[in-house]
Design a protein around this motif. Sequence first.
Motif, PDB file in Angstrom:
ATOM      1  N   MET A   1       0.830  -1.199   0.000  1.00 39.95           N
ATOM      2  CA  MET A   1       0.000   0.000   0.000  1.00 39.95           C
ATOM      3  C   MET A   1       0.870   1.257   0.000  1.00 39.95           C
ATOM      4  SD  MET A   1      -2.944  -1.316   2.652  1.00 39.95           S
ATOM      5  CE  MET A   1      -3.881   0.203   2.720  1.00 39.95           C
ATOM      6  N   LEU A   2       1.932   1.233   0.798  1.00 42.65           N
ATOM      7  CA  LEU A   2       2.844   2.371   0.845  1.00 42.65           C
ATOM      8  C   LEU A   2       3.500   2.584  -0.510  1.00 42.65           C
ATOM      9  CD1 LEU A   2       4.365   4.602   2.329  1.00 42.65           C
ATOM     10  CD2 LEU A   2       6.023   2.867   3.052  1.00 42.65           C
ATOM     11  N   ALA A   3       3.974   1.508  -1.121  1.00 41.83           N
ATOM     12  CA  ALA A   3       4.616   1.615  -2.434  1.00 41.83           C
ATOM     13  C   ALA A   3       3.642   2.198  -3.457  1.00 41.83           C
ATOM     14  CB  ALA A   3       5.122   0.245  -2.883  1.00 41.83           C
ATOM     15  N   TYR A   4       2.410   1.742  -3.412  1.00 42.01           N
ATOM     16  CA  TYR A   4       1.401   2.236  -4.335  1.00 42.01           C
ATOM     17  C   TYR A   4       1.144   3.730  -4.126  1.00 42.01           C
ATOM     18  CZ  TYR A   4      -3.083   2.948  -6.585  1.00 42.01           C
ATOM     19  OH  TYR A   4      -4.100   3.449  -7.365  1.00 42.01           O
ATOM     20  N   CYS A   5       0.978   4.133  -2.879  1.00 44.15           N
ATOM     21  CA  CYS A   5       0.703   5.541  -2.570  1.00 44.15           C
ATOM     22  C   CYS A   5       1.875   6.436  -2.967  1.00 44.15           C
ATOM     23  CB  CYS A   5       0.377   5.711  -1.090  1.00 44.15           C
ATOM     24  SG  CYS A   5      -1.209   4.972  -0.645  1.00 44.15           S
ATOM     25  N   LEU A   6       3.088   5.990  -2.683  1.00 46.34           N
ATOM     26  CA  LEU A   6       4.257   6.781  -3.061  1.00 46.34           C
ATOM     27  C   LEU A   6       4.350   6.923  -4.579  1.00 46.34           C
ATOM     28  CD1 LEU A   6       6.912   5.424  -0.541  1.00 46.34           C
ATOM     29  CD2 LEU A   6       5.807   7.671  -0.528  1.00 46.34           C
ATOM     30  N   ALA A   7       4.040   5.862  -5.302  1.00 50.33           N
ATOM     31  CA  ALA A   7       4.056   5.928  -6.767  1.00 50.33           C
ATOM     32  C   ALA A   7       3.001   6.901  -7.272  1.00 50.33           C
ATOM     33  CB  ALA A   7       3.838   4.538  -7.349  1.00 50.33           C
ATOM     34  N   LEU A   8       1.833   6.897  -6.654  1.00 50.87           N
ATOM     35  CA  LEU A   8       0.788   7.844  -7.063  1.00 50.87           C
ATOM     36  C   LEU A   8       1.227   9.285  -6.849  1.00 50.87           C
ATOM     37  CD1 LEU A   8      -2.532   6.200  -5.825  1.00 50.87           C
ATOM     38  CD2 LEU A   8      -1.786   6.529  -8.167  1.00 50.87           C
ATOM     39  N   VAL A   9       1.879   9.539  -5.711  1.00 46.59           N
ATOM     40  CA  VAL A   9       2.348  10.891  -5.410  1.00 46.59           C
ATOM     41  C   VAL A   9       3.381  11.338  -6.453  1.00 46.59           C
ATOM     42  CG1 VAL A   9       3.675  12.255  -3.742  1.00 46.59           C
ATOM     43  CG2 VAL A   9       1.823  10.785  -2.960  1.00 46.59           C
ATOM     44  N   LYS A  10       4.172  10.382  -6.930  1.00 49.13           N
ATOM     45  CA  LYS A  10       5.192  10.689  -7.948  1.00 49.13           C
ATOM     46  C   LYS A  10       4.593  10.775  -9.352  1.00 49.13           C
ATOM     47  CE  LYS A  10       8.894   8.311  -5.491  1.00 49.13           C
ATOM     48  NZ  LYS A  10       9.777   7.131  -5.519  1.00 49.13           N
ATOM     49  N   GLY A  11       3.303  10.510  -9.481  1.00 56.57           N
ATOM     50  CA  GLY A  11       2.660  10.582 -10.780  1.00 56.57           C
ATOM     51  C   GLY A  11       2.707   9.276 -11.554  1.00 56.57           C
ATOM     52  N   GLU A  12       3.120   8.209 -10.928  1.00 56.27           N
ATOM     53  CA  GLU A  12       3.171   6.904 -11.576  1.00 56.27           C
ATOM     54  C   GLU A  12       1.879   6.152 -11.270  1.00 56.27           C
ATOM     55  OE1 GLU A  12       6.603   5.188  -9.779  1.00 56.27           O
ATOM     56  OE2 GLU A  12       7.936   6.735 -10.554  1.00 56.27           O
ATOM     57  N   HIS A  13       1.578   5.164 -12.063  1.00 57.77           N
ATOM     58  CA  HIS A  13       0.377   4.362 -11.858  1.00 57.77           C
ATOM     59  C   HIS A  13       0.770   2.890 -11.809  1.00 57.77           C
ATOM     60  CE1 HIS A  13      -2.182   7.828 -12.341  1.00 57.77           C
ATOM     61  NE2 HIS A  13      -1.411   8.183 -13.339  1.00 57.77           N
ATOM     62  N   PRO A  14       1.097   2.406 -10.624  1.00 55.89           N
ATOM     63  CA  PRO A  14       1.655   1.053 -10.504  1.00 55.89           C
ATOM     64  C   PRO A  14       0.625  -0.071 -10.385  1.00 55.89           C
ATOM     65  CG  PRO A  14       1.629   2.089  -8.387  1.00 55.89           C
ATOM     66  CD  PRO A  14       1.099   3.113  -9.374  1.00 55.89           C
ATOM     67  N   LEU A  15      -0.644   0.190 -10.688  1.00 57.33           N
ATOM     68  CA  LEU A  15      -1.635  -0.868 -10.519  1.00 57.33           C
ATOM     69  C   LEU A  15      -1.282  -2.128 -11.295  1.00 57.33           C
ATOM     70  CD1 LEU A  15      -5.180   0.759 -10.494  1.00 57.33           C
ATOM     71  CD2 LEU A  15      -4.030  -0.455  -8.668  1.00 57.33           C
ATOM     72  N   ALA A  16      -0.638  -1.974 -12.414  1.00 51.64           N
ATOM     73  CA  ALA A  16      -0.281  -3.138 -13.217  1.00 51.64           C
ATOM     74  C   ALA A  16       0.721  -4.033 -12.492  1.00 51.64           C
ATOM     75  CB  ALA A  16       0.300  -2.680 -14.551  1.00 51.64           C
ATOM     76  N   GLU A  17       1.457  -3.478 -11.534  1.00 50.19           N
ATOM     77  CA  GLU A  17       2.459  -4.241 -10.808  1.00 50.19           C
ATOM     78  C   GLU A  17       1.842  -5.136  -9.728  1.00 50.19           C
ATOM     79  OE1 GLU A  17       5.474  -1.664  -9.228  1.00 50.19           O
ATOM     80  OE2 GLU A  17       5.505  -0.471 -11.052  1.00 50.19           O
ATOM     81  N   PHE A  18       0.615  -4.848  -9.301  1.00 51.20           N
ATOM     82  CA  PHE A  18      -0.008  -5.595  -8.226  1.00 51.20           C
ATOM     83  C   PHE A  18      -0.853  -6.732  -8.790  1.00 51.20           C
ATOM     84  CE2 PHE A  18       0.478  -1.410  -6.098  1.00 51.20           C
ATOM     85  CZ  PHE A  18       1.309  -1.825  -5.077  1.00 51.20           C
ATOM     86  N   PRO A  19      -0.876  -7.864  -8.088  1.00 49.87           N
ATOM     87  CA  PRO A  19      -1.724  -8.967  -8.532  1.00 49.87           C
ATOM     88  C   PRO A  19      -3.200  -8.588  -8.404  1.00 49.87           C
ATOM     89  CG  PRO A  19      -0.593  -9.522  -6.467  1.00 49.87           C
ATOM     90  CD  PRO A  19      -0.105  -8.177  -6.894  1.00 49.87           C
TER      91      PRO A  19
END
Length: 80
Positions: free
Chosen positions: A26-44
């Motif tokens: 969850m932390l990794a996802y939130c940090l990526a969102l703050v950076k403007g990245e969209h890491p949903l594809a990385e999560f199962p």
Amino acid sequence: MSAIEIRGKFVKLLADVEDTAMLEQMLAYCLALVKGEHPLAEFPPEFIAELEEAIADSDDESDTLDNEEAFKMFRQWGKE
């Protein structure tokens, strides 16, 4: 919904998660969102479904306490 309400729901969601690995994701996802990245594809997909369910649960305010009741609980915990 105001920013304060959203923050409160987010904090409640985080407080309810006990799984350290999930919290790290969850932390990794939130940090990526703050950076403007969209890491949903990385999560199962199972994790995304679980996260969406947790978000829906956090929106359920049927078990919330009013301020007065919460402070009564805080005072009681302080006495223990």
